[in-house]
Design an enzyme around this catalytic site. Structure first.
Site: not given
Ligand code: NDP
Length: 454
Positions: A43, A48, A51, A178, A182, A435, A440
């Protein structure tokens, strides 16, 4: 048997630090903590915090454009990545120092090295020393994963992105979660020519469908080249760039490629197997609701358990663990209702059920509004905000709230209070509007947009 410590924590991120501090300063436990990299964990050091600072940095070109529309004579120059990076490094050093000082003030003994499990009560430090503890807490977090085919090809993950030497002119971001979404918004805001590949039909799988569609629409309108149903087929270095051929047959070269294709729990080589502790398929440590593993003296909190991988969740899990084991007040964190925000541009704030999950569970009314916010309408921008409440038809309780708008993260925090208290739609309606604001809308939506009668 006398142990060296009452508690030994492996991992100095959000969950581990909170547990160590509470156990030591509030419950008088003798606590040791080992961290192999930098205090603060994902984080603070590579998640976080940096970022969000990049999100802020990326918002200024839009703010200056708006300023001009409002009558200011303003123009934005070049973004100096190295100046930002130096400032960022300084801020992370400051925060890391605060984490360390907090642990020391709490009386926690810090070991700046890797630690692994040598037994149910034994910890082996990287320098060969062994220490013993009545309880061990594993809080080692997670790490990004790159699909095997593209490992070793010089692609970045979210670990390296904050350490870039220079800002690329063009970038390909792979993934639709995410992190990918982002960073697509961040790079686009910083003026980088940004392409995002997502293999599925819509980004942000698992979130409310209407919100996902709204965010994707706005991201494209903001200039991101979002390619859905698209993945990397071939990739190779060419003339200092990375040439990529997509599964849809298009090809081009990018200055940088960022994979945000998920994260995996950090359990490799921790010594869990020798303890007889089985792991889930993705390497996560199975725990009960008190964060206890199958080995009674060993607990685990945060991303390493892959429950809800969010900083505030890890903090609550760590705190509940310390109160349970050392404070004599057994309690656990309820993962049922988690307000959260995704810092895309526009932001997405969400708490409670998606429309899809709610309608599968029973009859619901949906109150939804998409509108042009005053601030950007006046600036001549065509973007829209979205507010949505999902209401149980039987109890009138608000089951879910979804906000896609600037500052949605700030707004959802407060909607989260009401929804955690079990607020009904009538109670939202009874609350006087503030407002003129965007929020709102949440207390002025009188007529259901649609109903799902089940
Ligand atoms: P996620 O698991 O959310 O997303 C991974 C993405 O990569 C998905 O779209 C997935 O597709 C895709 N993917 C996975 N494997 C492959 C592959 N082999 N080839 C192509 N695409 C692939 O992981 P993140 O890394 O984005 O985030 C991890 C965690 O970190 C989140 O779940 C969240 O809990 C935390 N986080 C929170 C934030 C916040 O609170 N704002 C900010 C950043 C992270 P598919 O959907 O098809 O599986």
């Amino acid at each position: 048997m006398a142990f060296d410590y009452d508690l030994f924590v492996i991992g100095g991120g959000s969950g581990g630090v909170r547990a160590a501090r509470i156990a030591s300063s509030e419950h008088g436990a003798r606590v040791g903590l080992a961290e192999e990299y930098r205090m603060g964990g994902t984080c603070v050091i590579r998640g976080c915090v940096p970022k969000k600072l990049m999100v802020f940095a990326s918002g200024f070109p839009g703010a200056v454009a708006d300023a001009c529309a409002y009558g200011w004579d303003a123009q934005i120059g070049e973004f100096d990545w190295s100046r930002f990076r130096a400032k960022l490094d300084g801020e992370l050093d400051r925060l890391e120092g605060l984490y360390r000082a907090g642990l020391e003030r709490a009386g926690v003994t810090v070991f700046d090295c890797r630690a692994t499990l040598a037994g149910a009560h034994e910890i082996r430090l990287a320098d060969g020393r062994e220490v013993s503890a009545k309880h061990i807490l594993i809080a080692t977090g997670g790490k990004p994963v790159v699909p095997e085919a593209w490992q070793g090809q010089g692609v970045m993950t979210s670990n390296e992105v904050f350490l870039m030497e220079a800002l690329p002119k063009s970038i390909l971001i792979v993934g639709g979660g995410y992190i990918a979404s982002e960073f697509a918004c961040i790079f686009n805001g910083l003026g980088v020519d940004t392409t995002q590949f997502y293999r599925g039909a819509q980004i942000l799988r698992g979130f409310d469908e209407e919100a996902r569609g709204h965010i994707a629409h706005e991201m494209v309108a903001n200039g991101i080249n979002l390619c859905l149903g698209t993945d990397v087929k071939e990739m190779e270095g060419r003339n200092g760039q990375t040439w990529v051929k997509s599964t849809t047959g298009h090809d081009r070269s990018y200055d940088a490629v960022l994979f945000a294709t998920g994260r995996k729990p950090n359990t490799d080589g921790l010594g869990l197997g020798a303890l007889g502790l089985g792991l889930k398929a993705n390497g996560a440590i199975p725990v009960d609701r008190y964060s206890q593993t199958a080995v009674p003296s060993v607990y685990a909190v945060g991303d390493v358990t892959d429950r809800a991988n969010l900083t505030p969740v890890a903090i609550r899990e760590g705190h509940a663990f310390a109160d349970t084991v050392f404070g004599g007040t057994p309690r656990f964190f309820d993962h049922g209702l988690i307000p959260t925000a995704i810092f895309t541009q526009p932001e997405y704030g969400t708490v409670g059920m998606t429309e899809e999950d709610a309608r599968a569970a029973g009859p619901v009314d949906v109150y939804s509004a998409a509108f042009r916010p005053m601030h950007s309408l006046f600036a001549g921008r065509d973007n829209r905000a979205m507010m949505k409440l999902i209401v149980c038809r039987k109890s009138d309780k608000v089951l879910g709230c979804h906000i896609v708008a600037e500052h949605a993260g700030e707004m959802i925090q407060l909607a989260g209070v009401a929804i955690s208290m079990g607020a009904t739609k009538a109670e939202f309606d009874r609350t006087l509007a503030v407002h003129p604001t965007m929020a709102e809308e949440l207390v002025t939506m009188r007529t259901a947009t649609r109903s799902h009668t089940g």
